[in-house]
Design a protein around this motif. Sequence first.
Motif, PDB file in Angstrom:
ATOM      1  N   PHE A  97       0.572  -1.369   0.043  1.00  0.00           N
ATOM      2  CA  PHE A  97       0.135   0.264  -0.143  1.00  0.00           C
ATOM      3  C   PHE A  97       0.674   1.162  -0.099  1.00  0.00           C
ATOM      4  N   SER A  98       2.257   1.106   0.042  1.00  0.00           N
ATOM      5  CA  SER A  98       3.107   2.220   0.070  1.00  0.00           C
ATOM      6  C   SER A  98       3.772   2.459  -1.116  1.00  0.00           C
ATOM      7  N   LEU A  99       3.516   1.390  -2.154  1.00  0.00           N
ATOM      8  CA  LEU A  99       4.272   1.473  -3.511  1.00  0.00           C
ATOM      9  C   LEU A  99       3.795   2.495  -4.178  1.00  0.00           C
ATOM     10  N   SER A 100       4.608   3.018  -5.171  1.00  0.00           N
ATOM     11  CA  SER A 100       4.366   3.987  -6.204  1.00  0.00           C
ATOM     12  C   SER A 100       4.885   3.694  -7.585  1.00  0.00           C
ATOM     13  N   GLY A 101       4.676   4.195  -8.630  1.00  0.00           N
ATOM     14  CA  GLY A 101       5.081   3.850  -9.875  1.00  0.00           C
ATOM     15  C   GLY A 101       3.992   3.527 -10.756  1.00  0.00           C
ATOM     16  N   LEU A 115      -3.812 -11.069   2.640  1.00  0.00           N
ATOM     17  CA  LEU A 115      -4.246  -9.934   3.185  1.00  0.00           C
ATOM     18  C   LEU A 115      -5.492 -10.231   4.302  1.00  0.00           C
ATOM     19  N   GLU A 116      -5.429  -9.300   5.040  1.00  0.00           N
ATOM     20  CA  GLU A 116      -6.819  -9.192   6.099  1.00  0.00           C
ATOM     21  C   GLU A 116      -7.802  -8.939   5.224  1.00  0.00           C
ATOM     22  N   PRO A 117      -9.044  -9.578   5.322  1.00  0.00           N
ATOM     23  CA  PRO A 117      -9.992  -9.540   4.155  1.00  0.00           C
ATOM     24  C   PRO A 117     -10.727  -8.170   4.298  1.00  0.00           C
ATOM     25  N   SER A 118     -10.603  -7.331   5.228  1.00  0.00           N
ATOM     26  CA  SER A 118     -11.079  -6.088   5.195  1.00  0.00           C
ATOM     27  C   SER A 118     -10.220  -5.220   4.413  1.00  0.00           C
ATOM     28  N   LEU A 119      -8.940  -5.289   4.042  1.00  0.00           N
ATOM     29  CA  LEU A 119      -8.102  -4.500   3.103  1.00  0.00           C
ATOM     30  C   LEU A 119      -8.534  -4.859   1.525  1.00  0.00           C
ATOM     31  N   ARG A 120      -9.335  -5.807   1.275  1.00  0.00           N
ATOM     32  CA  ARG A 120      -9.635  -6.144   0.023  1.00  0.00           C
ATOM     33  C   ARG A 120     -10.052  -5.157  -1.128  1.00  0.00           C
ATOM     34  N   PRO A 121     -10.995  -4.204  -0.554  1.00  0.00           N
ATOM     35  CA  PRO A 121     -11.470  -3.155  -1.357  1.00  0.00           C
ATOM     36  C   PRO A 121     -10.042  -2.195  -1.589  1.00  0.00           C
ATOM     37  N   ALA A 122      -9.318  -1.988  -0.658  1.00  0.00           N
ATOM     38  CA  ALA A 122      -8.128  -0.815  -0.845  1.00  0.00           C
ATOM     39  C   ALA A 122      -7.239  -1.798  -1.607  1.00  0.00           C
ATOM     40  N   TYR A 123      -7.079  -3.032  -1.589  1.00  0.00           N
ATOM     41  CA  TYR A 123      -6.249  -3.729  -2.591  1.00  0.00           C
ATOM     42  C   TYR A 123      -6.762  -3.596  -4.087  1.00  0.00           C
ATOM     43  N   ALA A 124      -7.785  -3.643  -4.348  1.00  0.00           N
ATOM     44  CA  ALA A 124      -8.338  -3.219  -5.670  1.00  0.00           C
ATOM     45  C   ALA A 124      -8.017  -1.893  -6.099  1.00  0.00           C
ATOM     46  N   LYS A 125      -8.343  -0.853  -5.201  1.00  0.00           N
ATOM     47  CA  LYS A 125      -8.160   0.344  -5.598  1.00  0.00           C
ATOM     48  C   LYS A 125      -6.737   0.861  -5.785  1.00  0.00           C
ATOM     49  N   LYS A 126      -5.754   0.179  -5.039  1.00  0.00           N
ATOM     50  CA  LYS A 126      -4.450   0.229  -5.085  1.00  0.00           C
ATOM     51  C   LYS A 126      -3.834  -0.279  -6.316  1.00  0.00           C
ATOM     52  N   CYS A 127      -4.336  -1.162  -6.892  1.00  0.00           N
ATOM     53  CA  CYS A 127      -3.783  -2.300  -7.962  1.00  0.00           C
ATOM     54  C   CYS A 127      -3.998  -1.005  -9.126  1.00  0.00           C
ATOM     55  N   HIS A 128      -5.406  -0.442  -8.964  1.00  0.00           N
ATOM     56  CA  HIS A 128      -5.665   0.398 -10.267  1.00  0.00           C
ATOM     57  C   HIS A 128      -4.919   1.720 -10.195  1.00  0.00           C
ATOM     58  N   GLU A 129      -4.538   1.992  -8.832  1.00  0.00           N
ATOM     59  CA  GLU A 129      -3.607   3.261  -8.909  1.00  0.00           C
ATOM     60  C   GLU A 129      -2.279   2.998  -9.559  1.00  0.00           C
ATOM     61  N   LEU A 130      -1.794   1.735  -9.425  1.00  0.00           N
ATOM     62  CA  LEU A 130      -0.419   1.405  -9.721  1.00  0.00           C
ATOM     63  C   LEU A 130      -0.383   1.086 -11.340  1.00  0.00           C
ATOM     64  N   LEU A 131      -1.232   0.866 -11.997  1.00  0.00           N
ATOM     65  CA  LEU A 131      -1.440   0.463 -13.337  1.00  0.00           C
ATOM     66  C   LEU A 131      -1.425   1.637 -14.377  1.00  0.00           C
ATOM     67  N   GLN A 132      -0.753   1.539 -15.275  1.00  0.00           N
ATOM     68  CA  GLN A 132      -1.001   2.565 -16.620  1.00  0.00           C
ATOM     69  C   GLN A 132      -2.381   2.271 -16.939  1.00  0.00           C
ATOM     70  N   PRO A 133      -2.986   3.365 -17.498  1.00  0.00           N
ATOM     71  CA  PRO A 133      -4.169   3.266 -18.322  1.00  0.00           C
ATOM     72  C   PRO A 133      -4.532   2.057 -19.062  1.00  0.00           C
ATOM     73  N   ARG A 161     -15.980  -9.636  -7.334  1.00  0.00           N
ATOM     74  CA  ARG A 161     -16.757  -8.767  -8.250  1.00  0.00           C
ATOM     75  C   ARG A 161     -16.798  -7.270  -7.715  1.00  0.00           C
ATOM     76  N   THR A 162     -17.470  -7.480  -6.317  1.00  0.00           N
ATOM     77  CA  THR A 162     -17.811  -6.288  -5.958  1.00  0.00           C
ATOM     78  C   THR A 162     -16.593  -5.510  -5.529  1.00  0.00           C
ATOM     79  N   TYR A 163     -15.412  -5.809  -5.299  1.00  0.00           N
ATOM     80  CA  TYR A 163     -14.221  -5.245  -4.824  1.00  0.00           C
ATOM     81  C   TYR A 163     -13.413  -4.629  -6.455  1.00  0.00           C
ATOM     82  N   PHE A 164     -13.481  -5.431  -7.375  1.00  0.00           N
ATOM     83  CA  PHE A 164     -12.755  -4.790  -8.660  1.00  0.00           C
ATOM     84  C   PHE A 164     -13.709  -3.961  -9.473  1.00  0.00           C
ATOM     85  N   ALA A 165     -15.043  -4.451  -9.531  1.00  0.00           N
ATOM     86  CA  ALA A 165     -15.793  -3.763 -10.494  1.00  0.00           C
ATOM     87  C   ALA A 165     -15.785  -2.047 -10.617  1.00  0.00           C
ATOM     88  N   PRO A 166     -15.501  -1.368  -9.399  1.00  0.00           N
ATOM     89  CA  PRO A 166     -15.348   0.103  -9.612  1.00  0.00           C
ATOM     90  C   PRO A 166     -14.022   0.634 -10.336  1.00  0.00           C
TER      91      PRO A 166
END
Length: 198
Positions: A97-101, A115-133, A161-166
């Motif tokens: 969650f502290s990675l950049s690039g 990961l603690e399951p409560s972090l799953r929505p944050a995981y999906a969001k962070k993956c999106h942040e780290l990816l190129q368009p 699906r609920t985590y990644f769909a947004p």
Amino acid sequence: MNQEFTAEYWQQRYQQNQTGWDVGSITPPLREYFDQLENRDLRILIPGCGNAYEAEYLFNQGFTNVYVADVAEAPLQNLAGRVPGFPKDHLLRQDFFSLSGHFDLIMEQTFFCALEPSLRPAYAKKCHELLQPKGKLMGLLFDTTFAKAGPPFGGNRDEYRTYFAPYFDFIHLDTATNSIPPRQGSELFILLKAKTQE
């Protein structure tokens, strides 16, 4: 980050060889996906990489921009020992969650389930942040419930699906057909494309 599953916790698991998730090599679904990639310059991130057999495979296939991240030192040292030519500055001892690039591809293999399951929505969001368009998230997720308390933590495709769909469009979210025997029928192969935010 849940304090129960700290860097010290995972380091101790490696030092005590309590690594039941480690099958000792890259698994067929991941290998087959990598084998059809033509661009060896893709920037690839493997978070929660563990012993990173996937990074070793990619490096040996000529992929030059593979980065691995883990909070524990031991698995990064293990990769460096097995693959002396692997770039040292691509070994990131860092919390996901502290990675950049920005990366073209993120590969998931037994990190999400650790990961603690409560972090799953944050995981999906962070993956999106780290990816190129239109970058991709590819890998395997467990499609099962575990009898023992985690990690690993299980789940199912409807939950995922609920985590990644947004953040992602779904290319594949299907039962893997070529899992290793102990995981037959209990793994989902995922291939998701990052949505471009308006």
